[in-house]
Design an enzyme around this catalytic site. Structure first.
Site, PDB file in Angstrom:
ATOM      1  N   GLU A 153       2.064   4.986  -8.078  1.00  8.63           N
ATOM      2  CA  GLU A 153       2.943   4.362  -7.090  1.00  8.63           C
ATOM      3  C   GLU A 153       2.053   3.438  -6.270  1.00  8.63           C
ATOM      4  O   GLU A 153       1.119   3.879  -5.606  1.00  8.63           O
ATOM      5  CB  GLU A 153       3.585   5.395  -6.172  1.00  8.63           C
ATOM      6  CG  GLU A 153       4.488   4.737  -5.124  1.00  8.63           C
ATOM      7  CD  GLU A 153       4.814   5.648  -3.947  1.00  8.63           C
ATOM      8  OE1 GLU A 153       5.793   5.349  -3.241  1.00  8.63           O
ATOM      9  OE2 GLU A 153       4.097   6.632  -3.723  1.00  8.63           O
ATOM     10  N   HIS A 159      13.548  -2.612  -8.062  1.00  9.00           N
ATOM     11  CA  HIS A 159      14.526  -1.839  -7.297  1.00  9.00           C
ATOM     12  C   HIS A 159      15.084  -2.643  -6.144  1.00  9.00           C
ATOM     13  O   HIS A 159      16.309  -2.687  -5.931  1.00  9.00           O
ATOM     14  CB  HIS A 159      13.905  -0.561  -6.751  1.00  9.00           C
ATOM     15  CG  HIS A 159      14.789   0.129  -5.743  1.00  9.00           C
ATOM     16  ND1 HIS A 159      14.768  -0.183  -4.396  1.00  9.00           N
ATOM     17  CD2 HIS A 159      15.753   1.073  -5.887  1.00  9.00           C
ATOM     18  CE1 HIS A 159      15.676   0.532  -3.763  1.00  9.00           C
ATOM     19  NE2 HIS A 159      16.281   1.308  -4.645  1.00  9.00           N
ATOM     20  N   ARG A 206       1.941  11.278 -12.135  1.00  4.71           N
ATOM     21  CA  ARG A 206       2.360  10.204 -11.238  1.00  4.71           C
ATOM     22  C   ARG A 206       1.501  10.307  -9.985  1.00  4.71           C
ATOM     23  O   ARG A 206       1.423  11.357  -9.351  1.00  4.71           O
ATOM     24  CB  ARG A 206       3.846  10.346 -10.905  1.00  4.71           C
ATOM     25  CG  ARG A 206       4.415   9.204 -10.050  1.00  4.71           C
ATOM     26  CD  ARG A 206       4.511   9.605  -8.603  1.00  4.71           C
ATOM     27  NE  ARG A 206       5.276   8.645  -7.790  1.00  4.71           N
ATOM     28  CZ  ARG A 206       5.371   8.707  -6.470  1.00  4.71           C
ATOM     29  NH1 ARG A 206       4.766   9.665  -5.788  1.00  4.71           N
ATOM     30  NH2 ARG A 206       6.071   7.814  -5.820  1.00  4.71           N
ATOM     31  N   VAL A 238      -1.062   5.038  -4.242  1.00  7.45           N
ATOM     32  CA  VAL A 238      -2.483   4.760  -4.488  1.00  7.45           C
ATOM     33  C   VAL A 238      -3.025   3.672  -3.571  1.00  7.45           C
ATOM     34  O   VAL A 238      -4.242   3.542  -3.407  1.00  7.45           O
ATOM     35  CB  VAL A 238      -2.732   4.375  -5.959  1.00  7.45           C
ATOM     36  CG1 VAL A 238      -2.307   5.504  -6.892  1.00  7.45           C
ATOM     37  CG2 VAL A 238      -2.044   3.072  -6.329  1.00  7.45           C
ATOM     38  N   ASP A 253       0.701   9.455  -6.268  1.00  4.00           N
ATOM     39  CA  ASP A 253       1.417   9.041  -5.070  1.00  4.00           C
ATOM     40  C   ASP A 253       0.616   7.996  -4.288  1.00  4.00           C
ATOM     41  O   ASP A 253      -0.579   8.158  -4.042  1.00  4.00           O
ATOM     42  CB  ASP A 253       1.671  10.262  -4.184  1.00  4.00           C
ATOM     43  CG  ASP A 253       2.448   9.926  -2.930  1.00  4.00           C
ATOM     44  OD1 ASP A 253       3.607   9.497  -3.057  1.00  4.00           O
ATOM     45  OD2 ASP A 253       1.883  10.075  -1.823  1.00  4.00           O
TER      46      ASP A 253
END
Length: 581
Positions: free
Chosen positions: A281, A309, A242, A246, A244
């Site tokens: 992300e 979300h 993953r 970007v 972080d």
């Protein structure tokens, strides 16, 4: 043993290994590199000095036994005897579980977390996503201020403990994803500037000067980051990374760093003959990030989708502050848009940013599993003033609706640890900075940030107080008692449905159809023969599903299948999954 270090501006470089210092020679084949031989074994302590400066840890250190400020240690990667035969686990069809090692158990170690992996196997998730493991100052922290991008935080157990964790996960059929941070390092314990131009003031990020991806010397910096990523996948048998934030990787070169990284990862996957993947992300809502390279994209395999979300959170809680504002105006419409089009901001105006934002996904080209959907993450919980989880904000029924939507939506679902039993513990922001000035700056900044939103200083937890971390540890007695046990059973049932119903892992985003009633607060959608209905209102809702016979697969509260009129009657704050026959 061969030692080497990149120090392009140095006139002299020395190695100190097990107390013996010797000069290194310039590498005639690689400009800026210095190399030399020394006697060493697994555990040998060493460091480099540039131009007679202090002895510093290796930028490519595999282990920091005494923390970021100490000497590096040699790691013999061949010492560990792997137990699990592992062919890999691809991301499509997966269910991710985000886990912070330091608070998953009170012990806060990789070995203690490994002892709890049976719980995740029983839950039915497919991949454990570990928050960052690189060394950082002190014992406890989120991990996003790490240094030594090739090493494992020693208080978590160091390199061998990570191998034991991955091995145990693979024995249970679980893939492992590791969160890595390429957009900044440190600041405490960051010695990279002493060696070379790892950073550039050409660009700036929220953490200060940017990592050097496009200025002079950037070839080696990019190689440093790529090689680190490959080391996790190769040496520790991790299945995915993953990436972080970007959007903070500022790169003006024709071949973007993400394209270079995805090319290297795909190449390693071919060499190892097992699937590997990258999850970004990204705050950009730019579909080029997750579009294959052959189609003109950057080739990252998936990305976090905050729009899903935000729409879901606004619909459940009614919150409208900050970036929730655009979603809160018509939350069910926002939720419907993300379920069918992936992004909410796809070129639309963002009031939070004060400008248009994003770009539309081509649903014919981008598979739905390339977007990760979630109702909670470490960011969305921990960056609240008191670290309150969704279960502390809404009723159990609405929390169950959130689970239903997350686990039946077209995206790759991700859970945040403890969510599956509606954990009563908060997850707060905590640090353990050893620099008193930095500790005070973080403490003051945190309180100042939330004071602007009306919080009293004494109501914002002190990140440096050990009690803040202790409050954030999961309580493993909760799943055994009500109401947590009921919630856990609901998550297990939904994950089992996702695994057993092919329509729920169909990658065709365009196949999802949504209907909703904003006033009555219900939303329903179909994916193939599966029908999902959620009632966010307090009163029962009558939801028309059509006249095809349907069978209830799972329901939070007891419901009857629709009658001849095709109407499903759902109790307040409840959800249902059905299959039409």
């Amino acid at each position: 043993m061969q030692f080497e270090v990149w120090a392009p501006q140095a006139g002299r470089t020395t190695l100190t290994c097990d107390g013996v210092t010797r000069a290194l020679e310039r590498d005639p084949e690689r400009p800026g590199w210095w190399c030399g031989q020394a006697e060493a074994r697994d555990g040998s302590r060493y460091g480099f000095a540039v131009d007679d400066g202090p002895v510093l840890p290796d930028p490519r250190s595999r282990r920091q036994p005494d923390g970021p400020d100490g000497l590096s240690a040699v790691v013999d990667q061949g010492r560990y005897a792997w137990r699990a035969e592992w062919g890999g686990r691809p991301l499509p069809g997966g269910v991710l579980y985000e886990l912070h090692v330091g608070t998953y158990t009170p012990e806060g170690t990789l070995d203690a977390a490994a002892e709890r992996l049976d719980h995740l196997a029983g839950l039915g998730v497919t991949h454990v996503e570990l928050m960052p493991l690189c060394p950082f100052p002190g014992r406890h922290g989120w991990g996003y201020e790490g240094v030594s991008l090739w090493a494992v935080h020693e208080p978590y157990g160091g390199p061998e403990a990570l191998k034991r964790f991955v091995d145990r996960a693979h024995e249970l059929g679980l893939g492992v994803v590791l969160d890595v941070v390429h957009n900044h390092l440190g600041p405490s314990g960051n010695y990279l500037p002493a060696f070379g131009p790892y950073f550039t003031d050409t660009h700036h990020t929220p953490w200060g000067v940017a990592v050097n991806l496009d200025a002079p010397g950037s070839d080696e910096v990019r190689a440093y980051l790529v090689d680190s990523a490959l080391a996790w996948l190769r040496d520790y048998r991790v299945d995915g990374l993953r990436l972080d934030a970007v959007h903070a990787l500022v790169d003006t070169r024709a071949c973007h760093f993400l394209e270079e990284l995805s090319t290297a990862v795909d190449g390693l996957a071919a060499d190892l003959e097992r699937p590997l993947f990258l999850i970004a992300e990204s705050d950009l809502n730019d579909p080029r990030i997750i579009t294959p390279r052959a189609e003109g994209g950057l080739g990252v395999h998936a990305q976090w989708n905050d729009d899903f979300h935000h729409a879901l959170h606004a619909a459940l809680t009614g919150e409208s502050q900050g970036y929730y504002a655009d979603f809160a105006r018509a939350p069910l419409a926002a939720l419907a848009k993300t379920l069918t089009r992936g992004y909410f901001h796809d070129g639309t105006y963002s009031s939070f940013r004060g400008r248009g934002h994003g770009r539309a996904l081509d649903r014919g080209r981008v598979a739905a599993h390339r977007l990760t959907g979630y109702s909670q993450t470490h960011d969305q919980v921990g960056n609240r003033a008191q670290g309150d989880r969704l279960a502390a904000l809404v009723s159990p029924g609405l929390a169950a609706c959130a689970a239903t939507l997350t686990l039946t939506a077209p995206f790759t679902p991700m859970l945040f640890m403890g969510e599956e039993w509606a954990a009563g513990t908060p997850w707060q922001f905590f640090t353990d900075h050893t620099d008193p000035e930095l500790a005070q700056a973080v403490r003051s900044g945190r309180r100042r940030e939330f004071a602007a939103h009306g919080w009293k200083e004494e109501d914002v937890p002190d990140p440096q107080d050990p009690a803040t971390r202790e409050r954030s540890c999961l309580d493993w007695s909760e799943p055994e008692r009500q109401p947590h046990a009921r919630v856990l059973d609901w998550y297990r049932r939904l994950i089992a449905l996702r695994s057993g119903q092919p329509d729920l892992t169909d990658p065709d985003l365009a196949d999802t159809r949504v209907a909703y009633d904003a006033e009555a607060r219900w939303l329903a959608f179909r994916r193939g023969d599966i029908r999902v209905a959620v009632n966010l209102g307090a009163e029962p809702a009558a939801i028309p599903l059509g006249t095809r016979p349907a069978r209830v697969l799972a329901a939070w509260e007891p419901v009857q299948a629709p009658g001849a009129d095709g109407v499903l009657r759902v109790p307040g704050e409840s959800s249902v999954v059905l299959v039409q026959e």
